[in-house]
Scaffold this active site. Sequence first.
Site, PDB file in Angstrom:
ATOM      1  N   SER A 315      -0.004   5.098   2.480  1.00 18.23           N
ATOM      2  CA  SER A 315      -0.637   6.255   3.282  1.00 18.23           C
ATOM      3  C   SER A 315      -2.049   6.369   3.094  1.00 18.23           C
ATOM      4  O   SER A 315      -2.883   4.757   3.415  1.00 18.23           O
ATOM      5  CB  SER A 315       0.177   7.804   3.038  1.00 18.23           C
ATOM      6  OG  SER A 315      -0.411   8.082   5.208  1.00 18.23           O
ATOM      7  N   ASP A 326      -9.749  -6.260   3.348  1.00 19.92           N
ATOM      8  CA  ASP A 326     -10.277  -7.046   4.937  1.00 19.92           C
ATOM      9  C   ASP A 326     -11.676  -7.261   4.742  1.00 19.92           C
ATOM     10  O   ASP A 326     -11.864  -8.093   5.237  1.00 19.92           O
ATOM     11  CB  ASP A 326      -9.553  -6.435   5.601  1.00 19.92           C
ATOM     12  CG  ASP A 326      -8.185  -6.473   6.003  1.00 19.92           C
ATOM     13  OD1 ASP A 326      -7.055  -7.211   5.866  1.00 19.92           O
ATOM     14  OD2 ASP A 326      -7.513  -5.999   7.235  1.00 19.92           O
ATOM     15  N   LYS A 340       4.137   2.203   3.521  1.00 18.44           N
ATOM     16  CA  LYS A 340       3.663   3.655   4.749  1.00 18.44           C
ATOM     17  C   LYS A 340       2.381   3.205   6.014  1.00 18.44           C
ATOM     18  O   LYS A 340       1.110   3.592   5.621  1.00 18.44           O
ATOM     19  CB  LYS A 340       3.589   4.923   4.427  1.00 18.44           C
ATOM     20  CG  LYS A 340       3.364   6.081   4.696  1.00 18.44           C
ATOM     21  CD  LYS A 340       3.897   7.179   4.974  1.00 18.44           C
ATOM     22  CE  LYS A 340       3.817   8.219   5.116  1.00 18.44           C
ATOM     23  NZ  LYS A 340       3.011   9.135   5.895  1.00 18.44           N
TER      24      LYS A 340
END
Length: 470
Positions: A315, A326, A340
């Site tokens: 999460s 990224d 998740k």
Amino acid sequence: MKLRHGLLLGATFLAGAAAGPEIGHLLRSHGIASALAQETAPDAAGKAPAGRAETYRLLNLFGYVFERVRADYVEPTTDRDLINNSLNGMLTGLDPHSSYMTAKQFSDMQVQTKGQFGGLGLEVTSDAGLIKVMTPMDGTPASRAGIKTGDLIIAINGKSLDGIDLNDAVDRMRGEPNTKITLTLKRQGVDKPLDVTMTREIIHIQVVRSALYGKTAYIRLASFDEETESGMRDAFNKLKKQAGGTLNGVILDLRNDPGGLLDQAVAVCDDFITSGEVVSTRARHPQDSQRMDAHGTDITGGLPLVVLINEGSASASEIVAGALQDHRRSITLGVRSFGKGSVQTVMPLPGDNGAIRLTTARYYTPSGRSIQGLGIVPDIKVRETREDDSKFMLREGDLNHIIKNQGGTQGASQPRTDLPPIAKSIPDAPPAKWPAFDPTKPDTDFQLQQGLKVVQAMAAAPSQKRADNQ
């Protein structure tokens, strides 16, 4: 993930529309009958729309079953129990993270967030009627007893949990501090059930832990609550001062961090990323979708950053790991995370009728990835032990009726070309004589030790050197 109010009592009691005069009276007293009438009203030709007619037929079916159970079940039942069970089934049947909470369960959840309850320190989930451990929290009875991610809890104090729903199982595990409790566990790879006896404690989660290894700052986040970002910033400043004002890098440990508040995940990213997208959420209705960008200052001054993850990282911790990965701000080391990729909203119900925890959106990393059911794949794969026990680890993709991975960037991610040369020489598992992992002895933590090697190698490289880190 944060609390918000929503008027869902209509949907809650709507299912009892044809269940008899008592239920009908209850509906009218809450103003629900008019909503049902509008939903099933005939069109100009005097016919009910096909979709609404089907809804009405199903509501009548529910009412019929409700009356049969009320009249013929082997023992007397209460209407409240039948409705509560129906609501719980409605929500848990959607996905593993949606659920209904009675008023007591909702109150217990609010108390739990303040750390004022007697418990064991376990994050658990339900899958196909089985109670599974997601994460044992740091410094709790469960962690000290050696309970592991993926363990099945099959009995409490000798009483089977067969047929018991998740909320009831959690209630049984809670209790007065200083009272004993025995969990019977089924562990993958172990033939016989394990009995683990613990003493309940007031659970105060130490969300941020830190240490200085040479000139490297180590910061562990156990979860994301309202104090996580401020605690992390304080820990960094303390370690920097302890190091004489100069650090060579940071290790951010998100292993076994089950997540928490979305805004805290964004705030943590703000401390390492100065601009650009952190995460986006896409809800059913476009107007409810959001994009959250970084508007912060890199508190490290661009120091080398390694993020540790494992199958218990879920999460909010995956949001942080994914954003830093990224943006090429960090090197991620460990094993694939939980996966998740959804956001839940807790919606209190009017009239002190508890609350629902409802999956309301999917989230996506800055590159557009959905990690739902997939997880974050580390840049450098390093296992905690020599045994490849990944097939025994519980992840989102192992749960039943999870929401689909959709709407994200399609195709495999482009391999990174900016990893430091040392990445090729990092072993993916400990050597044969590596000591058994002891959380009180950092030298036994193989993943941590490899992370320290990566930070130190990056700090020594000419392109990574910093005159200061202010």
